[in-house]
Design a protein around this motif. Structure first.
Motif, mmCIF file in Angstrom:
data_model
loop_
_atom_site.group_PDB
_atom_site.id
_atom_site.type_symbol
_atom_site.label_atom_id
_atom_site.label_comp_id
_atom_site.label_asym_id
_atom_site.label_seq_id
_atom_site.Cartn_x
_atom_site.Cartn_y
_atom_site.Cartn_z
ATOM 1 N N ARG A 140 0.822 -1.209 0.000
ATOM 2 C CA ARG A 140 0.000 0.000 0.000
ATOM 3 C C ARG A 140 0.860 1.264 0.000
ATOM 4 N NH1 ARG A 140 -2.963 -1.313 4.986
ATOM 5 N NH2 ARG A 140 -1.317 -2.857 4.992
ATOM 6 N N VAL A 142 4.095 2.542 -1.256
ATOM 7 C CA VAL A 142 5.176 2.185 -2.160
ATOM 8 C C VAL A 142 6.366 3.096 -1.909
ATOM 9 C CG1 VAL A 142 5.802 1.988 -4.592
ATOM 10 C CG2 VAL A 142 3.496 1.418 -3.841
ATOM 11 N N GLU A 170 3.628 17.622 3.925
ATOM 12 C CA GLU A 170 2.907 18.422 2.943
ATOM 13 C C GLU A 170 1.692 17.654 2.425
ATOM 14 O OE1 GLU A 170 5.503 19.559 -0.233
ATOM 15 O OE2 GLU A 170 6.991 20.375 1.137
ATOM 16 N N THR A 173 1.337 13.678 0.692
ATOM 17 C CA THR A 173 2.525 12.860 0.964
ATOM 18 C C THR A 173 2.179 11.476 1.513
ATOM 19 O OG1 THR A 173 2.689 14.086 3.040
ATOM 20 C CG2 THR A 173 4.248 14.676 1.308
ATOM 21 N N GLY A 174 0.888 11.223 1.746
ATOM 22 C CA GLY A 174 0.509 9.881 2.200
ATOM 23 C C GLY A 174 0.215 9.793 3.678
ATOM 24 N N LYS A 175 -0.191 10.909 4.292
ATOM 25 C CA LYS A 175 -0.447 10.899 5.725
ATOM 26 C C LYS A 175 -1.602 9.953 6.088
ATOM 27 C CE LYS A 175 -0.912 15.444 5.955
ATOM 28 N NZ LYS A 175 -0.512 15.858 4.579
ATOM 29 N N ASP A 240 -8.011 14.251 10.826
ATOM 30 C CA ASP A 240 -7.268 14.854 9.727
ATOM 31 C C ASP A 240 -7.355 16.373 9.826
ATOM 32 O OD1 ASP A 240 -5.711 14.836 7.527
ATOM 33 O OD2 ASP A 240 -7.219 14.044 6.144
ATOM 34 N N LEU A 322 7.061 4.685 -7.906
ATOM 35 C CA LEU A 322 5.681 5.111 -7.685
ATOM 36 C C LEU A 322 4.924 5.209 -9.003
ATOM 37 C CD1 LEU A 322 6.379 7.782 -4.958
ATOM 38 C CD2 LEU A 322 4.698 5.944 -4.716
ATOM 39 N N HIS A 325 3.877 1.910 -10.108
ATOM 40 C CA HIS A 325 2.750 1.477 -9.275
ATOM 41 C C HIS A 325 1.439 2.069 -9.799
ATOM 42 C CE1 HIS A 325 0.385 0.748 -5.643
ATOM 43 N NE2 HIS A 325 0.155 2.045 -5.552
ATOM 44 N N PHE A 326 1.475 3.376 -10.127
ATOM 45 C CA PHE A 326 0.242 4.008 -10.599
ATOM 46 C C PHE A 326 -0.109 3.570 -12.022
ATOM 47 C CE2 PHE A 326 1.422 7.318 -7.302
ATOM 48 C CZ PHE A 326 0.488 6.847 -6.389
ATOM 49 N N ILE A 358 2.682 13.003 -3.851
ATOM 50 C CA ILE A 358 2.319 11.742 -4.501
ATOM 51 C C ILE A 358 0.938 11.812 -5.131
ATOM 52 C CG2 ILE A 358 2.044 9.271 -4.102
ATOM 53 C CD1 ILE A 358 4.184 9.687 -1.876
HETATM 54 N N1 ATP Z 1 3.818 5.789 -0.792
HETATM 55 C C1 ATP Z 1 2.687 5.722 -1.492
HETATM 56 N N2 ATP Z 1 2.445 4.679 -2.279
HETATM 57 C C2 ATP Z 1 1.324 4.611 -3.003
HETATM 58 N N3 ATP Z 1 0.386 5.531 -3.003
HETATM 59 C C3 ATP Z 1 0.557 6.599 -2.239
HETATM 60 C C4 ATP Z 1 1.716 6.742 -1.421
HETATM 61 N N4 ATP Z 1 1.627 7.899 -0.753
HETATM 62 C C5 ATP Z 1 0.477 8.453 -1.123
HETATM 63 N N5 ATP Z 1 -0.178 7.686 -2.014
HETATM 64 C C6 ATP Z 1 -1.451 8.002 -2.656
HETATM 65 O O1 ATP Z 1 -1.461 9.409 -2.853
HETATM 66 C C7 ATP Z 1 -2.722 9.960 -2.505
HETATM 67 C C8 ATP Z 1 -2.556 10.947 -1.383
HETATM 68 O O2 ATP Z 1 -2.248 10.282 -0.181
HETATM 69 P P1 ATP Z 1 -2.914 10.727 1.190
HETATM 70 O O3 ATP Z 1 -4.357 11.062 1.003
HETATM 71 O O4 ATP Z 1 -2.586 9.700 2.201
HETATM 72 O O5 ATP Z 1 -2.087 12.068 1.424
HETATM 73 P P2 ATP Z 1 -2.239 13.173 2.550
HETATM 74 O O6 ATP Z 1 -0.873 13.432 3.056
HETATM 75 O O7 ATP Z 1 -3.289 12.753 3.524
HETATM 76 O O8 ATP Z 1 -2.701 14.428 1.722
HETATM 77 P P3 ATP Z 1 -3.543 15.736 2.205
HETATM 78 O O9 ATP Z 1 -2.684 16.493 3.161
HETATM 79 O O10 ATP Z 1 -3.755 16.463 0.935
HETATM 80 O O11 ATP Z 1 -4.791 15.218 2.823
HETATM 81 C C9 ATP Z 1 -3.621 8.784 -2.153
HETATM 82 O O12 ATP Z 1 -4.349 8.412 -3.283
HETATM 83 C C10 ATP Z 1 -2.650 7.701 -1.779
HETATM 84 O O13 ATP Z 1 -3.184 6.439 -2.051
#
Ligand code: ATP
Ligand code: MG
Length: 459
Positions: A140, A142, A170, A173-175, A240, A322, A325-326, A358
């Motif tokens: 999940r 990557v 930021e 970033t995948g938080k 969040d 990445l 992956h996408f 990302i």
């Molecule tokens: N390392 C990763 N590998 C695969 N997909 C990723 C990765 N990091 C983020 N994504 C994808 O990128 C998108 C953004 O991730 P996420 O929503 O977790 O970010 P966030 O930090 O919460 O952003 P925001 O601050 O804008 O809410 C999602 O679709 C997530 O699946």
């Protein structure tokens, strides 16, 4: 003074076991039977017991038998490891010691098992090396950059504990993925993971969303309603955009964390809640504290365990991984058979700054999927931002202001006109509900250019 072995074994505050080299149980004390293996008296000799029940802290099945044989073949007599044992009411973490000894010329093992689950609430052990867990996480999340591998380590540590976690980084970033992973790997994984976007609601709505309310608490409160804190009971609450909550909600949240109880809006009966909070923000909270917008005491309560997500430009080497992956994901979703990204397109992507991280990369690939021809993503398939900003770094000397106008003519000359088939254009228009402004922006062309295309294709 002489001690009786049985009395001693019974009083020992740890599990004790004696087996033969096939791990058939010859003796088990009451503590091991009742508190560790959850067995009834008389079941002590359940065979193969040891082989099937243990997991390593990275959640791989632990091969006790193989391990004991290794120990003997390496002429070692003792073995220590921290292992997980699966239980109905929740897994336990055990500190595990085995020692080989000979009785009447035959080898035996004695095992001592100490339950250290409670100690694990404060994180003390060194991170384990990765096994299957890493794989699961990676499927999940990557990435292979050293910074991301560090994040994997933090996630497994956080998952093993129940402390509150703060995820910063930021946008994009995948938080949220981190919150998902921590919950999914934690003991609470069978309980709910409840998510609240604190920025999406007004103060009063957020309060009743979090705390719930009783009938008549305010106009529109037509019946009692449980809030997200109650929904998340036993599980995890993901808050969040925590940096956006008002001062008054900050005070209330602090009280919930300290007292582990909540009161529904319009009611003063306390309700006990037990949840782990994972909060996320893209704000610089220490800065907010300095400005007096965010409470320092709440910050320390949330920030027990900090995970800072690196920006994509700090882990550039992950861009190809990445992207692949996408692309895989895109092929799955669209049924296309895109082979990958051309060298030239990848070169642009490696140079781009990815302010949206990302998520922006993911959108860029989605964008390219619509335009791609011959199943290879080329520069002209990428969104305008990626092409233009990259060009700007090529064309403009450092320090010189960059304007759209200085770039656009050059861009058109270099890259030629947008080439798109009729079907592709239909697809983009459908996707944007035939909104021409949005479609034009998506394709990175002017509305007039779009209109010409539409006319040309007779759409
Ligand atoms: N390392 C990763 N590998 C695969 N997909 C990723 C990765 N990091 C983020 N994504 C994808 O990128 C998108 C953004 O991730 P996420 O929503 O977790 O970010 P966030 O930090 O919460 O952003 P925001 O601050 O804008 O809410 C999602 O679709 C997530 O699946
Ligand atoms: Mg998010």
């Amino acid at each position: 003074m002489r001690f009786n072995f049985d009395d001693l074994a019974r009083e020992m505050p740890a599990g004790m076991l004696i087996t033969d080299t096939q791990l058939e149980v010859l003796y088990m004390n009451a503590y091991a039977r009742d508190k560790i293996f959850d067995l009834k008296p008389g079941q002590e000799r359940a065979s193969l017991l040891l082989r099937s029940k243990f997991y390593t802290t990275d959640r791989q099945v632990f091969d006790m038998h193989g391990c004991m044989q290794n120990m003997i073949s390496m002429k070692k007599r003792t073995f220590h490891k921290t292992l997980i044992i699966r239980k109905k009411g929740g897994d336990s973490l055990l500190f595990f010691t085995a020692r080989a000894f000979g009785v009447e010329g035959l080898e035996h093992y004695v095992f001592v098992l100490v339950d250290i689950s409670d100690e694990m609430d404060c994180i003390t052990h060194a991170p384990q090396s990765f096994g299957r867990e890493e794989f699961e996480l990676r499927s999940r999340i990557v990435g292979n950059d050293e910074k991301v591998r560090h994040i994997y380590r933090l996630i497994s540590l956080a998952a093993d504990s129940t402390v509150n976690v703060l995820v910063t980084g930021e946008s994009g970033t995948g938080k949220e993925l981190v919150a998902d992973a921590i919950h999914a790997l934690s003991k609470r994984r069978d309980k709910p993971l409840v998510k609240v976007n604190c920025a999406a609601l007004s103060e009063s709505l957020l309060e009743s969303e979090l705390f719930g309310h009783v009938k008549g608490a305010f106009t529109g409160a037509i019946k009692d309603k449980a809030g997200k804190f109650e929904e998340a009971d036993g599980g995890t609450l993901f808050l969040d955009e925590i940096g956006e909550i008002s001062q008054s909600i900050q005070v209330k949240l602090l009280r919930v964390i300290q007292q582990k109880t909540i009161e529904r809006v319009g009611d003063n009966r306390p309700i006990a809640v037990d949840m782990r909070i994972i909060a996320a923000t893209n704000r610089d909270l220490p800065e907010s504290i300095r400005k007096g917008i965010f409470r320092e005491d709440l910050y320390y309560r949330l920030n027990v365990f900090l995970i800072r997500m690196p920006a994509l430009r700090e882990r550039q080497l992950d861009i190809p991984r990445l992207s692949d992956h996408f692309v895989d994901q895109g092929n799955e979703n669209t049924g296309k058979q895109v082979r990958g990204i051309s060298k030239e397109a990848m070169r642009l992507m490696m140079r781009y700054r990815w302010p949206g991280n990302i998520r922006e990369l993911q959108n860029a690939i989605e964008h390219a999927f619509v335009l791609v021809q011959n199943n290879l993503i080329e520069p002209e398939d990428l969104p305008e931002s990626v092409r233009l900003e990259t060009l700007s770094t090529e064309m403009v000397k450092p320090g010189e202001p960059v304007t759209h106008a200085t770039i656009e003519p050059e861009f058109v000359k270099r890259r030629g006109r947008l080439s798109i088939t009729r079907e592709q254009l239909m697809e983009v228009l459908e996707k944007h509900n035939w909104n021409q402004s949005e479609t034009a922006r998506f394709l990175g062309i002017s509305r007039v250019a779009l209109w010409k295309k539409i006319k040309k294709f007779d759409l």
